[in-house]
Design an enzyme around this catalytic site. Sequence first.
Site, PDB file in Angstrom:
ATOM      1  N   LYS A  20       0.854  -1.193   0.000  1.00  0.00           N
ATOM      2  CA  LYS A  20       0.000   0.000   0.000  1.00  0.00           C
ATOM      3  C   LYS A  20       0.888   1.240   0.000  1.00  0.00           C
ATOM      4  CE  LYS A  20      -1.803   2.985   2.880  1.00  0.00           C
ATOM      5  NZ  LYS A  20      -1.942   4.155   2.012  1.00  0.00           N
TER       6      LYS A  20
ATOM      7  N   GLY B 144       6.580   4.725   8.597  1.00  0.00           N
ATOM      8  CA  GLY B 144       5.713   5.896   8.754  1.00  0.00           C
ATOM      9  C   GLY B 144       5.868   6.467  10.147  1.00  0.00           C
ATOM     10  N   SER B 145       4.831   7.104  10.618  1.00  0.00           N
ATOM     11  CA  SER B 145       4.926   7.816  11.892  1.00  0.00           C
ATOM     12  C   SER B 145       4.837   6.858  13.081  1.00  0.00           C
ATOM     13  CB  SER B 145       3.798   8.846  11.981  1.00  0.00           C
ATOM     14  OG  SER B 145       2.559   8.176  11.903  1.00  0.00           O
ATOM     15  N   THR B 146       5.388   7.288  14.188  1.00  0.00           N
ATOM     16  CA  THR B 146       5.362   6.481  15.404  1.00  0.00           C
ATOM     17  C   THR B 146       3.927   6.262  15.869  1.00  0.00           C
ATOM     18  OG1 THR B 146       7.568   7.174  16.017  1.00  0.00           O
ATOM     19  CG2 THR B 146       6.153   6.453  17.826  1.00  0.00           C
ATOM     20  N   GLU B 147       3.104   7.287  15.728  1.00  0.00           N
ATOM     21  CA  GLU B 147       1.705   7.182  16.157  1.00  0.00           C
ATOM     22  C   GLU B 147       0.983   6.060  15.393  1.00  0.00           C
ATOM     23  OE1 GLU B 147      -0.283  10.817  15.292  1.00  0.00           O
ATOM     24  OE2 GLU B 147      -2.232  10.015  15.923  1.00  0.00           O
TER      25      GLU B 147
ATOM     26  N   GLY C  91       2.435   3.656  13.762  1.00  0.00           N
ATOM     27  CA  GLY C  91       3.138   2.410  14.096  1.00  0.00           C
ATOM     28  C   GLY C  91       2.523   1.739  15.318  1.00  0.00           C
TER      29      GLY C  91
ATOM     30  N   GLU D  75       9.576   0.950  10.860  1.00  0.00           N
ATOM     31  CA  GLU D  75      10.571   2.023  10.689  1.00  0.00           C
ATOM     32  C   GLU D  75       9.820   3.322  10.910  1.00  0.00           C
ATOM     33  OE1 GLU D  75      13.687   1.711  10.374  1.00  0.00           O
ATOM     34  OE2 GLU D  75      14.003  -0.311   9.578  1.00  0.00           O
TER      35      GLU D  75
ATOM     36  N   GLU E  34       9.157  15.665  16.081  1.00  0.00           N
ATOM     37  CA  GLU E  34       9.615  15.507  14.704  1.00  0.00           C
ATOM     38  C   GLU E  34       8.876  16.530  13.836  1.00  0.00           C
ATOM     39  OE1 GLU E  34       8.362  12.009  12.466  1.00  0.00           O
ATOM     40  OE2 GLU E  34      10.405  11.824  11.714  1.00  0.00           O
TER      41      GLU E  34
HETATM   42  P1  TAP Z   1       1.976   8.072   8.341  1.00  0.00           P
HETATM   43  O1  TAP Z   1       0.897   9.059   8.451  1.00  0.00           O
HETATM   44  O2  TAP Z   1       2.265   7.207   9.496  1.00  0.00           O
HETATM   45  O3  TAP Z   1       1.615   7.193   7.055  1.00  0.00           O
HETATM   46  C1  TAP Z   1       2.459   6.179   6.583  1.00  0.00           C
HETATM   47  C2  TAP Z   1       1.643   5.165   5.821  1.00  0.00           C
HETATM   48  O4  TAP Z   1       0.732   4.527   6.708  1.00  0.00           O
HETATM   49  C3  TAP Z   1       0.784   5.774   4.709  1.00  0.00           C
HETATM   50  O5  TAP Z   1       0.719   4.867   3.636  1.00  0.00           O
HETATM   51  C4  TAP Z   1      -0.563   5.914   5.388  1.00  0.00           C
HETATM   52  O6  TAP Z   1      -1.640   5.945   4.478  1.00  0.00           O
HETATM   53  C5  TAP Z   1      -0.591   4.644   6.210  1.00  0.00           C
HETATM   54  N1  TAP Z   1      -1.519   4.667   7.346  1.00  0.00           N
HETATM   55  C6  TAP Z   1      -2.044   5.737   7.982  1.00  0.00           C
HETATM   56  N2  TAP Z   1      -2.864   5.338   8.984  1.00  0.00           N
HETATM   57  C7  TAP Z   1      -2.849   3.979   8.975  1.00  0.00           C
HETATM   58  C8  TAP Z   1      -3.489   2.976   9.767  1.00  0.00           C
HETATM   59  N3  TAP Z   1      -4.281   3.281  10.789  1.00  0.00           N
HETATM   60  N4  TAP Z   1      -3.260   1.684   9.486  1.00  0.00           N
HETATM   61  C9  TAP Z   1      -2.426   1.326   8.478  1.00  0.00           C
HETATM   62  N5  TAP Z   1      -1.811   2.241   7.684  1.00  0.00           N
HETATM   63  C10 TAP Z   1      -1.999   3.548   7.932  1.00  0.00           C
HETATM   64  O7  TAP Z   1       3.356   8.752   7.974  1.00  0.00           O
HETATM   65  P2  TAP Z   1       3.637   9.805   6.825  1.00  0.00           P
HETATM   66  O8  TAP Z   1       3.136  11.114   7.301  1.00  0.00           O
HETATM   67  O9  TAP Z   1       3.186   9.286   5.520  1.00  0.00           O
HETATM   68  O10 TAP Z   1       5.229   9.783   6.797  1.00  0.00           O
HETATM   69  C11 TAP Z   1       5.979  10.516   7.676  1.00  0.00           C
HETATM   70  C12 TAP Z   1       6.462   9.663   8.834  1.00  0.00           C
HETATM   71  O11 TAP Z   1       7.167   8.514   8.362  1.00  0.00           O
HETATM   72  C13 TAP Z   1       7.460  10.400   9.677  1.00  0.00           C
HETATM   73  O12 TAP Z   1       7.190  10.171  11.037  1.00  0.00           O
HETATM   74  C14 TAP Z   1       8.793   9.782   9.313  1.00  0.00           C
HETATM   75  O13 TAP Z   1       9.786   9.874  10.278  1.00  0.00           O
HETATM   76  C15 TAP Z   1       8.411   8.383   9.045  1.00  0.00           C
HETATM   77  N6  TAP Z   1       9.411   7.741   8.192  1.00  0.00           N
HETATM   78  C16 TAP Z   1      10.254   6.856   8.758  1.00  0.00           C
HETATM   79  C17 TAP Z   1      11.230   6.270   7.988  1.00  0.00           C
HETATM   80  C18 TAP Z   1      12.170   5.296   8.611  1.00  0.00           C
HETATM   81  S1  TAP Z   1      12.982   4.387   7.602  1.00  0.00           S
HETATM   82  N7  TAP Z   1      12.310   5.199   9.896  1.00  0.00           N
HETATM   83  C19 TAP Z   1      11.344   6.571   6.645  1.00  0.00           C
HETATM   84  C20 TAP Z   1      10.469   7.484   6.104  1.00  0.00           C
HETATM   85  C21 TAP Z   1       9.492   8.063   6.899  1.00  0.00           C
HETATM   86  P3  TAP Z   1      -2.167   7.308   3.810  1.00  0.00           P
HETATM   87  O14 TAP Z   1      -1.187   8.376   4.101  1.00  0.00           O
HETATM   88  O15 TAP Z   1      -2.254   6.945   2.379  1.00  0.00           O
HETATM   89  O16 TAP Z   1      -3.520   7.575   4.407  1.00  0.00           O
END
Ligand code: TAP
Length: 492
Positions: free
Chosen positions: A191, A244-247, A249, A266, A397
């Site tokens: 996804k 994605g985000s810790t929340e 996760g 991650e 963050e």
């Molecule tokens: P999130 O909001 O956590 O979204 C990440 C992914 O999870 C998206 O595909 C999102 O879908 C999906 N998602 C959202 N809610 C979900 C749920 N309840 N169940 C399952 N999947 C769900 O993060 P973001 O804003 O896209 O990315 C930024 C975050 O990613 C930052 O905290 C960053 O530090 C972290 N990140 C970490 C790493 C490593 S390697 N540690 C690398 C890159 C980014 P939709 O957005 O399509 O709704």
Amino acid sequence: MLTTTIREDTQRFLNRPARILIGGEWVNGTGTGRFQSLDPATGQAIGEIVSGSDSDVNDAVVAARSAFESPAWRGITAARRAEMLWRLADLIDENRAQLAELETLDQGKPYLSALNGDVAGSAQTFRYMAGWATKLDGETFNIGGSGQFHAYTRVEPIGVVGQIIPWNFPIGMAAWKIAPALAAGCAVVLKPAELTSFSALRLGELALEAGIPPGVLNIVTGSGSVVGTALVEHNGIDKISFTGSTEVGKAIVRASAGNLKRVGLELGGKNASIVLDDADMDRAVEGILQSAFGNSGQVCTAPSNILVQERIKAEFDERLAGAISRLSVGPGMEPESKVGPLVSESHLQHVEGFIERSRAAGATIVTGGSRLPSKGYFLEPTLVSNVDPTMEIARSEVFGPVITSMPFDTIEAAASIANDTEYGLTAQLWTRNVSTAHKMAELVDVGSVWINGKSMDIALPFGGFKQSGWGQEKGRAGIEQYTKSKTVVVAL
Ligand code: TAP
């Protein structure tokens, strides 16, 4: 050559009717939902994406299970899997200009950085993981007396894997997830993030062209709340790998408990870059510039608290602020742009909120701090000073082109500030003293430490401590997370 005119094949791809990939077929999905994906440099729609449903996820999981157990995948040699992945890497290279354009138009990052970083790195990821496919061997054990037992372990693929990725490195994250899973012999339902699905969909086409059997890689686009949740809760999934985000996760850990599927995470980071008073200042400024403002700071490893030893603080801040103010901000398709837009209007507002609240709390904006008046979601690269380690901006963050500068006196004090966060992803150190460097590397409680420069080579294991994640990706650890080890004992 870099040009602001979009390639014909890119435009054709964006104009296609929205589809998802299930069982080797490009299908409409069972729902009627579609949404427009926007170019963050203009705010204009660039193409349509399917809003996947629960039943799409179920169909994809069923297709993945069937492919996982099929002779076309389970029955082939690891060497054959490696050949397919290598072929996919070649196809990524052959289509690199189109993939880089898709990335820039959908996500915003500068084209050359997408081309030479994200897309080239994705091809490299598939080649690297292809190499591991043939090297997943078990062990034998010397138990019992002579002639009593033959005992060994078998390394087997974990099964059907659900993979959920963020919007900051759309193709790079897809490659980090898909390559090791397929190299290990798993089948995947991916996804992508809603905001940035196009490059993953194109990768799905290339995977089929590379000969990866139908159903081994399925791609369901749509929201986290629908598609992501359905994937995480599905009992037909053996492992979830999430970036994605810790929340989110934490929500995933809770939601995946139904069948106790394994979970790899991650997550976020609040990374310090520690500049000691014997550092090569030019090198430190250049390194911080690249790692903090590359991809507009929307990078989990981006340093956002710059800790500078007191003796050089004034001079270093002046040099850093000067370099930041010279960064050119603009659309990723324009050759001179070094910093592109943020991914969306709502993310821009989220980042602006941190700047405003830090100002209200008494911090000083040394340079930047404002959005550009042009259309698109552009924010000036920003340096914030007069920051206290207890302030929100020093602890949360931000995920944007915003850094703080704070003083420290001893290395123990610097490590204590760096460690005083819920995260534990990375730290950077700048020093000419090799003993101090190693001492600091031990003191910081993070998964990766970069001394006098950064590398994210695919061979290096990568993962977070504390609330930055569970497990590691990349390197040997990256493929091992998609395997399970079975112990077999034969009494002779
Ligand atoms: P999130 O909001 O956590 O979204 C990440 C992914 O999870 C998206 O595909 C999102 O879908 C999906 N998602 C959202 N809610 C979900 C749920 N309840 N169940 C399952 N999947 C769900 O993060 P973001 O804003 O896209 O990315 C930024 C975050 O990613 C930052 O905290 C960053 O530090 C972290 N990140 C970490 C790493 C490593 S390697 N540690 C690398 C890159 C980014 P939709 O957005 O399509 O709704």
